[in-house]
Write a protein that holds these residues in place. Structure first.
Motif, PDB file in Angstrom:
ATOM      1  N   SER A 136       0.895  -1.266  -0.085  1.00 50.46           N
ATOM      2  CA  SER A 136      -0.176   0.187  -0.045  1.00 50.46           C
ATOM      3  C   SER A 136       1.039   1.401  -0.129  1.00 50.46           C
ATOM      4  O   SER A 136       0.604   2.291  -0.747  1.00 50.46           O
ATOM      5  CB  SER A 136      -0.828  -0.156   1.098  1.00 50.46           C
ATOM      6  OG  SER A 136      -1.662   1.191   1.338  1.00 50.46           O
ATOM      7  N   GLN A 137       1.872   1.237   0.951  1.00 47.36           N
ATOM      8  CA  GLN A 137       2.729   2.428   1.070  1.00 47.36           C
ATOM      9  C   GLN A 137       3.538   2.689  -0.494  1.00 47.36           C
ATOM     10  O   GLN A 137       3.855   3.788  -0.813  1.00 47.36           O
ATOM     11  CB  GLN A 137       3.770   2.217   1.943  1.00 47.36           C
ATOM     12  CG  GLN A 137       3.054   2.429   3.538  1.00 47.36           C
ATOM     13  CD  GLN A 137       4.000   1.922   4.600  1.00 47.36           C
ATOM     14  OE1 GLN A 137       5.326   1.651   4.601  1.00 47.36           O
ATOM     15  NE2 GLN A 137       3.740   2.391   5.767  1.00 47.36           N
ATOM     16  N   THR A 139       2.657   1.816  -3.219  1.00 45.63           N
ATOM     17  CA  THR A 139       1.619   2.120  -4.442  1.00 45.63           C
ATOM     18  C   THR A 139       1.193   3.711  -4.050  1.00 45.63           C
ATOM     19  O   THR A 139       1.267   4.241  -5.320  1.00 45.63           O
ATOM     20  CB  THR A 139       0.188   1.178  -4.280  1.00 45.63           C
ATOM     21  OG1 THR A 139       0.424  -0.026  -4.274  1.00 45.63           O
ATOM     22  CG2 THR A 139      -0.916   1.774  -5.287  1.00 45.63           C
ATOM     23  N   GLU A 140       1.056   4.050  -2.792  1.00 45.53           N
ATOM     24  CA  GLU A 140       0.873   5.467  -2.699  1.00 45.53           C
ATOM     25  C   GLU A 140       2.200   6.337  -3.368  1.00 45.53           C
ATOM     26  O   GLU A 140       1.915   7.460  -3.724  1.00 45.53           O
ATOM     27  CB  GLU A 140       0.725   5.793  -1.313  1.00 45.53           C
ATOM     28  CG  GLU A 140      -0.766   5.231  -0.811  1.00 45.53           C
ATOM     29  CD  GLU A 140      -0.816   5.413   0.785  1.00 45.53           C
ATOM     30  OE1 GLU A 140       0.071   6.212   1.348  1.00 45.53           O
ATOM     31  OE2 GLU A 140      -1.949   5.202   1.399  1.00 45.53           O
ATOM     32  N   ALA A 143       2.126   6.547  -6.921  1.00 44.48           N
ATOM     33  CA  ALA A 143       1.136   7.473  -7.540  1.00 44.48           C
ATOM     34  C   ALA A 143       1.653   8.819  -7.202  1.00 44.48           C
ATOM     35  O   ALA A 143       1.309   9.770  -8.327  1.00 44.48           O
ATOM     36  CB  ALA A 143       0.031   7.129  -6.835  1.00 44.48           C
ATOM     37  N   SER A 144       2.376   9.128  -6.115  1.00 41.74           N
ATOM     38  CA  SER A 144       2.712  10.528  -5.919  1.00 41.74           C
ATOM     39  C   SER A 144       3.683  10.990  -6.979  1.00 41.74           C
ATOM     40  O   SER A 144       3.945  12.060  -7.492  1.00 41.74           O
ATOM     41  CB  SER A 144       3.272  10.502  -4.499  1.00 41.74           C
ATOM     42  OG  SER A 144       3.690  11.805  -4.293  1.00 41.74           O
TER      43      SER A 144
END
Length: 354
Positions: A136-137, A139-140, A143-144
């Motif tokens: 999850s981290q 992926t974030e 995306a950033s």
């Protein structure tokens, strides 16, 4: 209307003499620069030319040319634009490479998380949760990074588009007369050189040369700016009256030219007389007193491409016909003919519009 002396308006010999006396190298770019300075079509250029002083080095002339006649120094413009675009493209490629590395790292995280999910026991919630958190981290973070790269790429794309627009504008301005907004002499040379590009099948067209009648009167009115105002006034009226979108050129001083693509003499004369009428459709007012200075008129000479075999000859014929119009009082159009009409000893036909 006063008759004009056709020899008075040619500044070519004056330019050549001035260049010789000032020791200016006879380069094409120097000739055009001195020509523009002496013709007075651009007062700012003339002022800066005089400000250089009596001794005008090639470096000084080129600096002036870059400012007022950039088409002679277009290699510099192209080079600068190319360098800027290359720098922008290199930066963009660097961003793409960073994105590529970032995606590679993200792919490794996904692969590791996938293996962790596969090897962990179904009831090992702690391991599954830890792997899910890492994924999850990652992926974030990805995306950033992608969002930031899109923003930077958009800004660089906008800068590239701005550079492209500036380059195209510079390219267009090479052929625009700054004083009137009409096509300039350079545009005329480019267009007229195509007339006899194929000697076997020359372009069917008519070339008209035009001069403002009694132009000298405005220069003698004690205000040199009146002459420039008159030229801009006529240029504006010609542009507004050019309903058929013909090629209208401001050559220099009080001289204009029209290049009309048609092989039909009556049609050419109709269009030319329409432009002549447009030039005198509105009076010129004194900018300070508001007094009416009169409606400007034109002496025009027309020569058809079929009567000549090269551009220089066509120009000479059109110019001869123009001088004939001025000699006979102005405000008229003369069609040059290479055959002598019956009952006359002149080499042109006087066209009198109804």
């Amino acid at each position: 209307m006063n008759k004009q002396n056709p020899t008075v308006n040619s500044i070519g010999p004056r330019v050549a003499t001035a260049m010789f006396q000032m020791g200016i190298n006879g380069l094409p770019r120097n000739y055009e620069l001195v020509y523009e300075a002496y013709s007075g079509t651009n007062p700012e250029l003339t002022k800066d030319f005089v400000a250089i002083g009596k001794i005008k080095s090639q470096r000084d002339l080129d600096e002036l040319g870059k400012k007022y006649l950039p088409h002679h120094h277009e290699e510099t413009v192209v080079s600068k634009t190319s360098d800027r675009m290359q720098a922008q493209m290199s930066a963009l490629m660097g961003l793409l490479e960073q994105e590529k590395l970032s995606l590679s790292d993200y792919s490794k995280v996904i692969d590791a998380a996938s293996r962790s999910f596969a090897s962990a026991a179904k009831d090992d919630l702690e391991t599954l949760a830890r792997s899910a958190q890492v994924l999850s981290q990652a992926t974030e973070l990805q995306a950033s990074k992608s969002e930031a790269m899109v923003g930077v790429a958009a800004r660089q794309a906008a800068e590239l588009e701005e550079m492209k627009s500036h380059f195209l504008k510079t390219e267009r301005m090479k052929f625009v007369d700054q004083q009137t907004g009409l096509a300039n002499r350079r545009a005329f040379i480019k267009a007229s050189s195509a007339i006899y590009a194929n000697p076997e099948r020359p372009m069917l067209c008519g070339l008209a040369y035009a001069e403002i009648d009694d132009f000298k009167r405005f220069g003698e009115a004690g205000d040199k700016g009146l002459g420039d105002l008159l030229i801009r006034h006529v240029g504006s009226l010609l542009n507004a009256g050019n309903k058929t979108h013909e090629f209208v050129i401001h050559l220099d001083g009080n001289r204009f030219a029209f290049l009309i693509k048609s092989g039909n003499d009556p049609e050419i004369m109709r269009v030319v007389d329409g432009l002549r009428a447009a030039a005198q459709s509105k009076p010129l007012f004194h900018p300070k007193t508001g007094n009416v200075l009169g409606n400007p008129t034109l002496s025009i000479g027309v020569a058809m491409s079929a009567v000549a075999n090269k551009t220089g000859q066509l120009v000479a014929y059109a110019e001869s016909a123009m001088f004939a119009s001025a000699k006979d009082g102005g405000n008229r159009t003369t069609l040059y003919s290479n055959t002598t009409p019956a009952g006359t000893d002149k080499g042109w036909i006087f066209h009198q519009p109804k």
